[in-house]
Design an enzyme around this catalytic site. Structure first.
Site, PDB file in Angstrom:
ATOM      1  CD  GLU A 157      -3.103  -0.871   2.211  1.00  0.00           C
ATOM      2  OE1 GLU A 157      -2.893  -0.138   3.176  1.00  0.00           O
ATOM      3  OE2 GLU A 157      -4.168  -1.506   2.069  1.00  0.00           O
ATOM      4  CD  GLU A 210      -3.633  -6.025   2.578  1.00  0.00           C
ATOM      5  OE1 GLU A 210      -4.477  -5.362   3.192  1.00  0.00           O
ATOM      6  OE2 GLU A 210      -2.412  -5.824   2.649  1.00  0.00           O
TER       7      GLU A 210
HETATM    8  C1  BGP Z   1      -4.314  -2.776   5.094  1.00  0.00           C
HETATM    9  C2  BGP Z   1      -2.979  -3.326   5.499  1.00  0.00           C
HETATM   10  C3  BGP Z   1      -3.019  -4.671   6.138  1.00  0.00           C
HETATM   11  C4  BGP Z   1      -4.256  -4.933   6.975  1.00  0.00           C
HETATM   12  C5  BGP Z   1      -5.520  -4.358   6.404  1.00  0.00           C
HETATM   13  C6  BGP Z   1      -6.731  -4.423   7.313  1.00  0.00           C
HETATM   14  O1  BGP Z   1      -4.232  -1.410   5.036  1.00  0.00           O
HETATM   15  O2  BGP Z   1      -2.153  -3.471   4.360  1.00  0.00           O
HETATM   16  O3  BGP Z   1      -1.803  -4.871   6.796  1.00  0.00           O
HETATM   17  O4  BGP Z   1      -4.076  -4.740   8.299  1.00  0.00           O
HETATM   18  O5  BGP Z   1      -5.351  -3.045   5.991  1.00  0.00           O
HETATM   19  O6  BGP Z   1      -6.750  -3.337   8.187  1.00  0.00           O
HETATM   20  P1  BGP Z   1      -6.943  -3.468   9.740  1.00  0.00           P
HETATM   21  O7  BGP Z   1      -5.848  -4.364  10.209  1.00  0.00           O
HETATM   22  O8  BGP Z   1      -6.811  -2.102  10.265  1.00  0.00           O
HETATM   23  O9  BGP Z   1      -8.281  -4.048   9.953  1.00  0.00           O
END
Ligand code: BGP
Length: 479
Positions: A176, A377
């Site tokens: 990201e 993701e």
């Molecule tokens: C993205 C990241 C991940 C993951 C995901 C979910 O931004 O790349 O590492 O964590 O978000 O977010 P969260 O963990 O805040 O629920």
């Protein structure tokens, strides 16, 4: 009718600092992630440069993948994973970022992980830097703001390419990367602008530094890609974008214009640089308007042109709505929220649920870049109930994933060249935004609470069997 390609990469994704634990074991140095405390949906996470007894630091034990990786990978294999997206902890390889030699035990750990994946013919997809910079790179160098960090990163990346050139084909230079458009991400990239600040929200921001730090990251990516291809010409490199799909809250022309401008700036800039090799006109103009003096010389411009990636990957959790008019009801979301969309329901953390937005996004990005796409993701964070009989009935997760995979299949029918899907947090892990454990994404439940207590036992949720069926049918059976 088109279906998923026969070599479609079905799998799941995690990140080192969210699963590994063992934060100082076998020579690992501290990462920036290691100084961030647990928070919640309502209480922000804190940073503390000095470790304090009264705080819980979730990354220190995470879900202890470091000691459970064999069991975890066996479970991934049981689901039929074709690929596993993981990241390498930079501080496990170079504990301070600028050490003379890499840490042999860190190098060995990932050899062991890759060997285990190979046993089950699971393809590793490796993120080189997933919000996980060595702390010393932040404190000594001021993180990515400093151009010296480009060389530290390239040395780290080349070390990985040389050691793992027989084991890894798919690389992602940064997770990201466009998160750097927002102030909160500067901490994750080691730009500890104010090391005394206790809260994310209190971090001072300097857009000039932040966008130059991002520029340095993109130069580093290009250099790594160039070196990587010299080491193994069959390496694939993917850009990884936090794609925030945006809708105008009304059809007022001003709302449509606002969304177009934000889409061009936040969603397209990094992918344009990393796939087309240059900054788009809109971003250059916008940066100038915001007082950013980009430090980008002709040699670096040529590097950006040469070191382009060859596939597009992105995270997709939800869409947001935006308007020039005031609307009182808001939603949260990955990295940023928006105005409440009356057509969508929301998760317990107020992230809108929008499967059709995934199809829209796939069509949009494929039309713009015309390179293979991988979803790296996607998923839903929920509170799961572990029943007395050791089961977890997560029908809500199955429903979310089914709806998204269905739209993904329609995008393939539309002609999008989609090569893989990595469900986020296939193994329960630490949430980035809140540091919580109870916000779970996985097919595999891990017995650990927000304070780090628990047996760390792995338990298959109902979604485990469902995903196994999806993979076995190559996405044709989503029931
Ligand atoms: C993205 C990241 C991940 C993951 C995901 C979910 O931004 O790349 O590492 O964590 O978000 O977010 P969260 O963990 O805040 O629920």
């Amino acid at each position: 009718m088109k279906n998923f390609r026969s070599d479609f990469l079905w799998g799941g994704a995690t990140a080192a600092n969210q699963v590994e634990g063992a934060y100082l074991e076998d020579g690992k140095g501290l990462s920036v992630a290691d100084i961030v405390t647990v928070g919640s949906h309502t209480a922000p996470r804190r940073i503390s440069l000095e470790m304090k007894e009264e705080y819980t630091y979730p990354s220190h034990t995470a879900v202890d993948f470091y000691h459970h990786y064999k069991e975890d990978i066996a479970l991934f294999a049981e689901m039929g994973f074709k690929a596993y997206r993981m990241s390498i902890s930079w501080a496990r390889i170079f504990p301070h970022g600028d050490d003379a030699m890499p840490n042999p035990k860190g190098i060995q750990f990932y050899h062991d992980v890759f060997a285990e994946l190979k046993k089950y013919a699971i393809e590793p997809i490796v993120t080189i830097s997933h919000s996980d910079i060595p702390l010393a790179v932040g404190t000594r160098y001021h993180g990515w703001v400093n151009k010296q960090v480009i060389d530290l990163y390239v040395r780290y990346a080349v070390t990985l390419f040389e050691h793992y050139k027989e084991e890894v084909r798919y690389w992602i230079p940064f997770n990201e990367i466009n998160d750097m458009f927002l102030p909160m991400s500067a901490l994750g990239q080691g730009a500890l602008i104010d090391p005394e600040a206790q809260f994310f929200t209190q971090q001072k921001d300097d857009p000039n530094e932040r966008f130059n730090a991002l520029n340095n990251m993109m130069i580093a990516s290009a250099k790594a890609v160039i070196r990587g291809r010299q080491i193994n010409s069959s390496f694939h490199f993917g850009t990884m974008i936090c794609h925030i799909t945006r809708y105008p809250r009304t059809c007022h022309p001003n709302d449509v214009l606002l969304v177009l401008k934000n889409d061009l700036f936040y969603n397209n800039t990094c992918a344009d640089v990393m796939l087309k090799g240059e900054y788009p006109f809109y971003a250059l103009n916008e940066l100038e308007k915001r007082g950013v003096a980009l430090q980008l010389n002709d040699t670096e411009k040529a590097l950006l042109k040469e070191g382009v990636c060859d596939y597009y990957t992105f995270s997709y959790y939800q869409s947001i709505s935006e308007s020039t008019q005031p609307f009182s009801e808001e939603t949260s979301g990955n990295i940023m929220g928006g105005i409440k969309n009356p057509y969508l329901t929301e998760t317990e953390w107020n992230w809108p649920i929008d499967p059709v937005g995934l199809r829209t996004t796939l069509l949009k990005v494929y039309d713009r870049y015309r390179v293979p796409i991988m979803i790296t993701e996607n998923g839903i964070g929920c509170v799961d109930q572990l029943e007395a009989d050791g089961t977890v009935h997560d029908d809500y997760r199955i429903a979310y994933l089914r709806d998204h995979l269905n739209e993904m299949r329609k995008a393939v029918e539309d002609g999008v060249d989609l090569i893989g899907y990595m469900a986020w947090g296939c193994l329960d892990l630490i949430s980035v935004s809140t540091g919580e454990m109870k916000k779970r994404y996985g097919f595999i439940y891990v017995d650990r609470d927000d304070e780090g207590n628990g047996s760390y036992r792995r338990i298959k949720k109902d979604s485990f069997a469902w995903y196994r069926k999806v993979i076995a049918s190559n996405g044709t059976d989503l029931t």
